[in-house]
Design an enzyme around this catalytic site. Structure first.
Site, PDB file in Angstrom:
ATOM      1  N   HIS A 467      54.559  34.702  11.535  1.00 21.40           N
ATOM      2  CA  HIS A 467      53.143  35.073  11.456  1.00 21.40           C
ATOM      3  C   HIS A 467      52.252  33.826  11.530  1.00 21.40           C
ATOM      4  O   HIS A 467      51.363  33.728  12.372  1.00 21.40           O
ATOM      5  CB  HIS A 467      52.901  35.830  10.139  1.00 21.40           C
ATOM      6  CG  HIS A 467      51.483  36.235   9.926  1.00 21.40           C
ATOM      7  ND1 HIS A 467      51.036  37.510  10.132  1.00 21.40           N
ATOM      8  CD2 HIS A 467      50.393  35.532   9.522  1.00 21.40           C
ATOM      9  CE1 HIS A 467      49.741  37.582   9.887  1.00 21.40           C
ATOM     10  NE2 HIS A 467      49.322  36.388   9.504  1.00 21.40           N
ATOM     11  N   GLU A 468      52.528  32.886  10.651  1.00 13.95           N
ATOM     12  CA  GLU A 468      51.692  31.680  10.625  1.00 13.95           C
ATOM     13  C   GLU A 468      51.832  30.892  11.919  1.00 13.95           C
ATOM     14  O   GLU A 468      50.877  30.289  12.406  1.00 13.95           O
ATOM     15  CB  GLU A 468      52.030  30.806   9.409  1.00 13.95           C
ATOM     16  CG  GLU A 468      51.777  31.464   8.048  1.00 13.95           C
ATOM     17  CD  GLU A 468      50.410  32.122   7.933  1.00 13.95           C
ATOM     18  OE1 GLU A 468      49.442  31.652   8.572  1.00 13.95           O
ATOM     19  OE2 GLU A 468      50.307  33.137   7.217  1.00 13.95           O
ATOM     20  N   HIS A 471      49.534  32.265  14.508  1.00 15.76           N
ATOM     21  CA  HIS A 471      48.192  31.672  14.364  1.00 15.76           C
ATOM     22  C   HIS A 471      48.177  30.270  14.964  1.00 15.76           C
ATOM     23  O   HIS A 471      47.240  29.868  15.646  1.00 15.76           O
ATOM     24  CB  HIS A 471      47.815  31.536  12.885  1.00 15.76           C
ATOM     25  CG  HIS A 471      47.380  32.806  12.231  1.00 15.76           C
ATOM     26  ND1 HIS A 471      46.391  33.603  12.741  1.00 15.76           N
ATOM     27  CD2 HIS A 471      47.767  33.393  11.067  1.00 15.76           C
ATOM     28  CE1 HIS A 471      46.193  34.632  11.927  1.00 15.76           C
ATOM     29  NE2 HIS A 471      47.022  34.534  10.909  1.00 15.76           N
ATOM     30  N   HIS A 474      47.782  30.167  18.609  1.00 17.85           N
ATOM     31  CA  HIS A 474      46.388  30.442  18.963  1.00 17.85           C
ATOM     32  C   HIS A 474      45.581  29.138  18.917  1.00 17.85           C
ATOM     33  O   HIS A 474      44.738  28.872  19.777  1.00 17.85           O
ATOM     34  CB  HIS A 474      45.834  31.454  17.951  1.00 17.85           C
ATOM     35  CG  HIS A 474      44.656  32.245  18.427  1.00 17.85           C
ATOM     36  ND1 HIS A 474      43.974  33.091  17.589  1.00 17.85           N
ATOM     37  CD2 HIS A 474      44.014  32.336  19.609  1.00 17.85           C
ATOM     38  CE1 HIS A 474      42.981  33.668  18.259  1.00 17.85           C
ATOM     39  NE2 HIS A 474      42.981  33.219  19.488  1.00 17.85           N
TER      40      HIS A 474
HETATM   41 ZN   LIG Z   1      47.309  35.804   9.236  1.00 16.93          ZN
END
Ligand SMILES: [Zn+2]
Length: 675
Positions: A467-468, A471, A474
């Site tokens: 998940h991290e 990010h 991105h």
């Molecule tokens: Zn998040």
């Protein structure tokens, strides 16, 4: 005396010069950098030429870059490696910073210049990104009171100063309460049920604290396994109690008053600016647009999730009955959920953990990013870091061009806040022909290695890392002109798409084969276990969904109406939870007083966006499933239309460019087993 924060960073890749920075450098550096930024803004304001997009908006976009770098270093440290001294400086500089931000957004002359550009925007032949920048800057002024009269402007400044102090205080209180509790066990019998690794870690912690026995704390790697496995119900109750009553104990760390002060100030602020509520104000700049759309979205999902949640709940009640538990309590939930999971799937974290050695998982993450986006990660040792445990990487693309610098900080420490997050030390931007690459970091609180075992992650920690890292992608792949539109600078209800979609790879055999290898034997995770991971991923999904919806609805309750009449935080919370609670209320516990997302961080009126983004990520991942999870073309589309685009276009447009159509909730409901 020279202040390293105020000099050019002559480090490799211009990274933050941590080894040269002393805490005492921060305050003077902030003061100087604010003064410098003010000069830069004065230059724009005093420019005699007619205001244009370039001499006003673009110029403004690149002011205060020194201040941005200093702020990101300082506030990242305040989250990941804080101490009393840093917290004290944070208390001092936060009002300085919000005062300065208000100086800009309440600068009448500057606003008039921007307004004059804004008024001719249709004749300026601006590209998408420039239009977004102009809209964003113009709105930033209006939404911060540019159209207010003088006395209201002063009022607004006062409110903002108070809010920034209060949310800092809120966070410090939660941290103090989290650190203030420890459970010391000296009787070995009380440890039954706990996995060997957890016991060992508790022993190490006791050694560190120089006490006899085993120590458990409210840090997740200690708290979660205790709640999941400890057979001793009384002790589970005790530690759950401590966790649930953080900042709700009528002591010096109590947050009840602060919660009420925050919501009232937010409401007053919204009214002052012409909005019905804080939620109306916030949602104007979201994909969801209005509070009504958000509550409808949450309640629609609640209708679908509730029957499933009730069924789930009954299952764990039935199981607990066999142990003679007549009344199911909060502290039984995780424990019996785990037992039920074991009954149904015969799968527990301890079986999976050997396949998820941290080093293998991080390499897997890098390999997947390589297959999808052509990235290479090389560990480097020639840049500064703020703590020995931090790992640093140089990220390059297929042409060996620098893409980003990447920091990874994995283990819990005393000065680190709970949870896991991605952040940046420097944004990406383009100027004067240079594409300046970003410095991205992830910070986690994973299970530490012990004397006898490497760090073996639970599957939940694996998905957290993905998940991290989503990010982080991105941030790393950002390719825009303006730093304020770069990377994760997108609408809040869009920002979780890149992170949540990346989690999907953890459930795919083709992806797991790359990294899920037994830490002792090197054996690849067996098919049987992968099937179980998949089957169990929807386990108790009804209950989990309802829990998320309850947080979203609580957030909307605090921020979607006039809070003036609210006198009791706890009473209000009980009411807001009334449609979503399965467990009996614990009167000494309160969620709101430790709900850092909405009272410390920036998620107020935004908690719903986790579910909102799930709708997006499930729908988007379907594209990868249709074409193959490592399909280069689909990946390129996702990178070119979403990951690299930041906030340079409206999210719905970006999404449609990637997917060819609007998102739809069916993929999520199907994936979650709710339809
Ligand atoms: Zn998040």
């Amino acid at each position: 005396m020279t202040n390293p924060l105020l000099q050019d960073f002559n480090t490799n890749y211009q990274t933050a010069p941590f080894s040269k920075i002393n805490i005492k450098h921060f305050k003077p550096a902030f003061e100087k950098a604010i003064a410098l930024a003010k000069t830069e803004i004065d230059f724009i304001v005093n420019n005699k030429a007619k205001p244009t997009f370039q001499n006003t908006l673009e110029e403004l976009e690149f002011t205060g870059s020194k201040l941005d770098r200093i702020s990101s270093i300082f506030f990242n440290l305040n989250s990941a490696e804080t101490n009393d001294e840093i917290q004290k400086i944070a208390q001092e500089v936060s009002p300085m910073l919000s005062g300065f931000a208000n100086d800009i957004t309440l600068n009448e002359k500057l606003f008039q210049k921007i307004k004059s550009v804004y008024n001719q925007k249709d004749n300026l032949d601006l590209n998408n990104e420039q239009q977004m920048l102009l809209d964003k800057k113009y709105k930033a002024f209006v939404r911060n009171g540019a159209n207010l009269n003088e006395s209201d402007k002063i009022k607004l400044r006062e409110i903002d100063k108070n809010l920034s102090k209060l949310s800092l205080q809120f966070g410090e209180n939660v941290l103090a309460e989290t650190n203030g509790f420890e459970l010391v066990i000296t009787d070995k019998k009380k440890l039954t049920g706990l996995p060997e690794g957890t016991i060992e870690a508790a022993k190490m912690l006791a050694k560190e604290k120089q006490v006899e026995g085993w120590v458990f704390t409210l840090d997740y790697p200690s708290y979660i396994p205790f709640m999941t496995y400890a057979n001793d119900r009384d002790l589970r109750e005790k530690i759950s109690h401590a966790f649930g009553s953080r900042a709700f104990q009528n002591n010096e760390n109590d947050n009840q008053k602060i919660v009420l002060q925050i919501v009232n100030l937010r409401h007053e602020r919204a009214n002052l600016l012409g909005y019905n509520s804080h939620a109306h104000y916030v949602l104007e700049e979201r994909m969801a647009e209005t509070p009504n759309k958000v509550t409808t979205f949450l309640n629609d999902l609640l209708v679908k999730a509730k029957p499933a949640a009730k069924k789930d709940f009954q299952k764990i009640i039935d199981l607990a009955k066999k142990d003679g538990i007549v009344k199911m309590q909060k502290w039984d939930s995780t424990y019996y959920a785990e037992k039920l999971k074991k009954d149904l799937f015969n799968l527990d974290d301890e079986q999976l953990k050997p396949y998820f050695k941290l080093e293998n998982v991080i390499n897997g993450v890098f390999t997947i990013a390589g297959k999808l986006y052509g990235l290479h990660f090389k560990e480097i040792f020639d840049i500064d870091k703020y703590h020995d445990e931090v790992k640093t990487y140089k990220v390059t693309d297929e042409n060996d061009e620098l893409i980003a610098v990447f920091y990874a900080d994995f283990f819990p420490r005393k000065g680190k806040r709970n949870g896991a997050w991605m952040t940046s030390y420097k944004n990406q931007w383009r100027k004067d022909g240079e594409n300046s690459r970003p410095h991205i970091s992830i910070v986690c609180n994973f299970t530490k290695p012990t004397e006898t075992k490497p760090s073996l992650l639970t599957f939940n920690e694996v998905t957290t890392l993905f998940h991290e890292f989503g990010h982080a992608l991105h941030g790393m792949l950002a390719n825009t002109t303006y730093p304020s539109l770069s990377g994760t600078h997108v609408y809040w209800d869009f920002v979780e798409l890149p992170s949540q979609i990346f989690e999907n790879w953890c459930y795919q055999k083709e992806a797991l084969n790359l990294f899920a290898k037994h830490y002792k034997t090197g054996e690849v995770i067996p098919m049987e276990l992968i099937k179980k991971i998949k089957d169990s991923s929807n386990f108790l999904e009804g209950m989990a969904t309802m829990r998320q919806l309850s947080f979203g609805l609580l957030d909307m309750a605090w921020h979607g109406q006039n809070p003036k009449e609210i006198n009791h935080v706890k009473d209000f919370e009980i009411k807001a939870f009334s449609d979503t609670q399965l467990f009996p209320d614990v009167k000494e516990n309160c969620m709101s007083t430790a709900f850092s997302h909405i009272f410390q961080g920036g998620y107020s009126s935004g908690y719903y966006s986790y579910k909102w983004a799930e709708v997006l990520d499930a729908d988007a991942f379907e594209a990868f499933q249709e074409n193959g999870i490592f399909d280069k073309e689909t990946a390129a589309k996702f990178k070119n239309n979403i990951l690299s685009k930041g906030g340079t276009e409206k999210p719905m447009e970006l999404y449609k460019n990637f997917r060819g159509k609007k998102p739809n909730a069916n993929a999520l409901l199907k994936r979650a087993g709710l339809i």
